[in-house]
Write a protein that holds these residues in place. Structure first.
Motif, PDB file in Angstrom:
ATOM      1  N   GLU A 136      63.189  35.784 -65.803  1.00  0.00           N
ATOM      2  CA  GLU A 136      63.458  37.231 -65.809  1.00  0.00           C
ATOM      3  C   GLU A 136      62.691  37.987 -66.883  1.00  0.00           C
ATOM      4  N   GLY A 137      61.693  37.358 -67.502  1.00  0.00           N
ATOM      5  CA  GLY A 137      60.898  38.078 -68.500  1.00  0.00           C
ATOM      6  C   GLY A 137      61.486  38.105 -69.894  1.00  0.00           C
ATOM      7  N   PHE A 138      62.526  37.282 -70.183  1.00  0.00           N
ATOM      8  CA  PHE A 138      63.159  37.294 -71.508  1.00  0.00           C
ATOM      9  C   PHE A 138      62.561  36.265 -72.462  1.00  0.00           C
ATOM     10  N   CYS A 139      62.289  35.064 -71.965  1.00  0.00           N
ATOM     11  CA  CYS A 139      62.009  33.942 -72.875  1.00  0.00           C
ATOM     12  C   CYS A 139      60.523  33.731 -73.167  1.00  0.00           C
ATOM     13  N   GLY A 140      59.650  34.094 -72.280  1.00  0.00           N
ATOM     14  CA  GLY A 140      58.211  33.918 -72.488  1.00  0.00           C
ATOM     15  C   GLY A 140      57.710  32.516 -72.195  1.00  0.00           C
ATOM     16  N   SER A 141      58.571  31.621 -71.751  1.00  0.00           N
ATOM     17  CA  SER A 141      58.130  30.228 -71.577  1.00  0.00           C
ATOM     18  C   SER A 141      57.199  30.028 -70.383  1.00  0.00           C
ATOM     19  N   CYS A 142      57.143  30.962 -69.467  1.00  0.00           N
ATOM     20  CA  CYS A 142      56.310  30.773 -68.270  1.00  0.00           C
ATOM     21  C   CYS A 142      54.881  31.284 -68.460  1.00  0.00           C
ATOM     22  N   GLN A 143      54.569  31.798 -69.627  1.00  0.00           N
ATOM     23  CA  GLN A 143      53.290  32.508 -69.761  1.00  0.00           C
ATOM     24  C   GLN A 143      52.072  31.649 -69.461  1.00  0.00           C
ATOM     25  N   VAL A 144      51.105  32.300 -68.797  1.00  0.00           N
ATOM     26  CA  VAL A 144      49.816  31.688 -68.474  1.00  0.00           C
ATOM     27  C   VAL A 144      48.719  32.644 -68.927  1.00  0.00           C
ATOM     28  N   GLN A 145      47.526  32.119 -69.049  1.00  0.00           N
ATOM     29  CA  GLN A 145      46.369  32.924 -69.459  1.00  0.00           C
ATOM     30  C   GLN A 145      45.794  33.631 -68.237  1.00  0.00           C
ATOM     31  N   LEU A 146      45.594  34.929 -68.346  1.00  0.00           N
ATOM     32  CA  LEU A 146      44.940  35.681 -67.274  1.00  0.00           C
ATOM     33  C   LEU A 146      43.466  35.811 -67.636  1.00  0.00           C
ATOM     34  N   LEU A 147      42.603  35.163 -66.851  1.00  0.00           N
ATOM     35  CA  LEU A 147      41.169  35.177 -67.146  1.00  0.00           C
ATOM     36  C   LEU A 147      40.456  36.309 -66.420  1.00  0.00           C
ATOM     37  N   GLU A 148      40.900  36.600 -65.208  1.00  0.00           N
ATOM     38  CA  GLU A 148      40.301  37.684 -64.419  1.00  0.00           C
ATOM     39  C   GLU A 148      41.361  38.284 -63.536  1.00  0.00           C
ATOM     40  N   GLY A 149      41.280  39.591 -63.325  1.00  0.00           N
ATOM     41  CA  GLY A 149      42.156  40.262 -62.380  1.00  0.00           C
ATOM     42  C   GLY A 149      43.248  41.057 -63.066  1.00  0.00           C
ATOM     43  N   GLU A 150      44.120  41.620 -62.240  1.00  0.00           N
ATOM     44  CA  GLU A 150      45.182  42.496 -62.722  1.00  0.00           C
ATOM     45  C   GLU A 150      46.499  42.112 -62.086  1.00  0.00           C
ATOM     46  N   VAL A 151      47.564  42.211 -62.872  1.00  0.00           N
ATOM     47  CA  VAL A 151      48.895  41.983 -62.323  1.00  0.00           C
ATOM     48  C   VAL A 151      49.730  43.249 -62.491  1.00  0.00           C
ATOM     49  N   GLU A 152      50.801  43.309 -61.705  1.00  0.00           N
ATOM     50  CA  GLU A 152      51.733  44.427 -61.791  1.00  0.00           C
ATOM     51  C   GLU A 152      53.105  43.832 -62.084  1.00  0.00           C
ATOM     52  N   TYR A 153      53.772  44.322 -63.127  1.00  0.00           N
ATOM     53  CA  TYR A 153      55.110  43.820 -63.449  1.00  0.00           C
ATOM     54  C   TYR A 153      56.143  44.515 -62.588  1.00  0.00           C
ATOM     55  N   THR A 154      57.044  43.731 -62.011  1.00  0.00           N
ATOM     56  CA  THR A 154      58.105  44.297 -61.180  1.00  0.00           C
ATOM     57  C   THR A 154      59.248  44.807 -62.055  1.00  0.00           C
ATOM     58  N   SER A 155      59.415  44.216 -63.237  1.00  0.00           N
ATOM     59  CA  SER A 155      60.354  44.738 -64.219  1.00  0.00           C
ATOM     60  C   SER A 155      59.672  44.583 -65.573  1.00  0.00           C
ATOM     61  N   GLU A 156      60.012  45.450 -66.500  1.00  0.00           N
ATOM     62  CA  GLU A 156      59.388  45.439 -67.830  1.00  0.00           C
ATOM     63  C   GLU A 156      59.807  44.162 -68.558  1.00  0.00           C
ATOM     64  N   PRO A 157      58.837  43.283 -68.923  1.00  0.00           N
ATOM     65  CA  PRO A 157      59.217  42.044 -69.621  1.00  0.00           C
ATOM     66  C   PRO A 157      59.734  42.330 -71.034  1.00  0.00           C
ATOM     67  N   ILE A 158      60.733  41.574 -71.455  1.00  0.00           N
ATOM     68  CA  ILE A 158      61.321  41.721 -72.792  1.00  0.00           C
ATOM     69  C   ILE A 158      60.562  40.837 -73.784  1.00  0.00           C
ATOM     70  N   ALA A 159      60.108  39.665 -73.330  1.00  0.00           N
ATOM     71  CA  ALA A 159      59.432  38.699 -74.202  1.00  0.00           C
ATOM     72  C   ALA A 159      58.118  39.269 -74.734  1.00  0.00           C
ATOM     73  N   PHE A 160      57.743  38.835 -75.930  1.00  0.00           N
ATOM     74  CA  PHE A 160      56.437  39.183 -76.494  1.00  0.00           C
ATOM     75  C   PHE A 160      55.368  38.463 -75.670  1.00  0.00           C
ATOM     76  N   ILE A 161      54.341  39.201 -75.266  1.00  0.00           N
ATOM     77  CA  ILE A 161      53.264  38.604 -74.476  1.00  0.00           C
ATOM     78  C   ILE A 161      51.972  38.719 -75.268  1.00  0.00           C
ATOM     79  N   PRO A 162      51.432  37.599 -75.739  1.00  0.00           N
ATOM     80  CA  PRO A 162      50.177  37.647 -76.493  1.00  0.00           C
ATOM     81  C   PRO A 162      49.039  38.214 -75.638  1.00  0.00           C
ATOM     82  N   GLU A 163      48.063  38.792 -76.296  1.00  0.00           N
ATOM     83  CA  GLU A 163      46.883  39.347 -75.632  1.00  0.00           C
ATOM     84  C   GLU A 163      46.284  38.332 -74.642  1.00  0.00           C
ATOM     85  N   GLY A 164      46.026  38.778 -73.432  1.00  0.00           N
ATOM     86  CA  GLY A 164      45.376  37.925 -72.441  1.00  0.00           C
ATOM     87  C   GLY A 164      46.320  37.039 -71.654  1.00  0.00           C
ATOM     88  N   ARG A 165      47.610  37.121 -71.979  1.00  0.00           N
ATOM     89  CA  ARG A 165      48.579  36.285 -71.253  1.00  0.00           C
ATOM     90  C   ARG A 165      49.442  37.145 -70.339  1.00  0.00           C
TER      91      ARG A 165
END
Ligand code: FES
Length: 94
Positions: free
Chosen positions: A38-67
């Motif tokens: 649900e965007g709280f813990c940050g454990s699922c994060q992956v590196q985005l190398l190319e492209g764009e994503v759209e968040y369905t809900s505003e994530p609560i977890a801190f997301i490092p640059e590029g992830r």
């Protein structure tokens, strides 16, 4: 038009549009870490190398640059991602 998800190690697929990115990866038997989904813990994060994503809900977890957090986003374009620890496929029992 459907977007293509490409994983660094060479595996590509077209996700079903109703799935978030984590569900889309799981549908292809790609192993991704997760806990809350649900965007709280940050454990699922992956590196985005190319492209764009759209968040369905505003994530609560801190997301490092590029992830990105696959549990709460969809592909907005073709994506290339890198999964921490490499791309591993779940084993299926027969
Ligand atoms: S599983 Fe917790 S933020 Fe994605």
């Amino acid at each position: 038009m459907a977007n293509i998800i490409k994983i660094m190690e060479g595996f590509s697929f077209i996700p079903r549009s109703e799935l978030n990115l984590l569900e889309a990866l799981e549908s292809q038997k790609v192993e991704v870490e997760y806990q809350c989904r649900e965007g709280f813990c940050g454990s699922c994060q992956v590196q985005l190398l190319e492209g764009e994503v759209e968040y369905t809900s505003e994530p609560i977890a801190f997301i490092p640059e590029g992830r990105i957090l696959p549990c709460c986003c969809h592909a907005k374009s073709d994506l290339t991602i890198e999964i921490p620890g490499g791309c591993r496929m779940k084993k299926t029992s027969q």
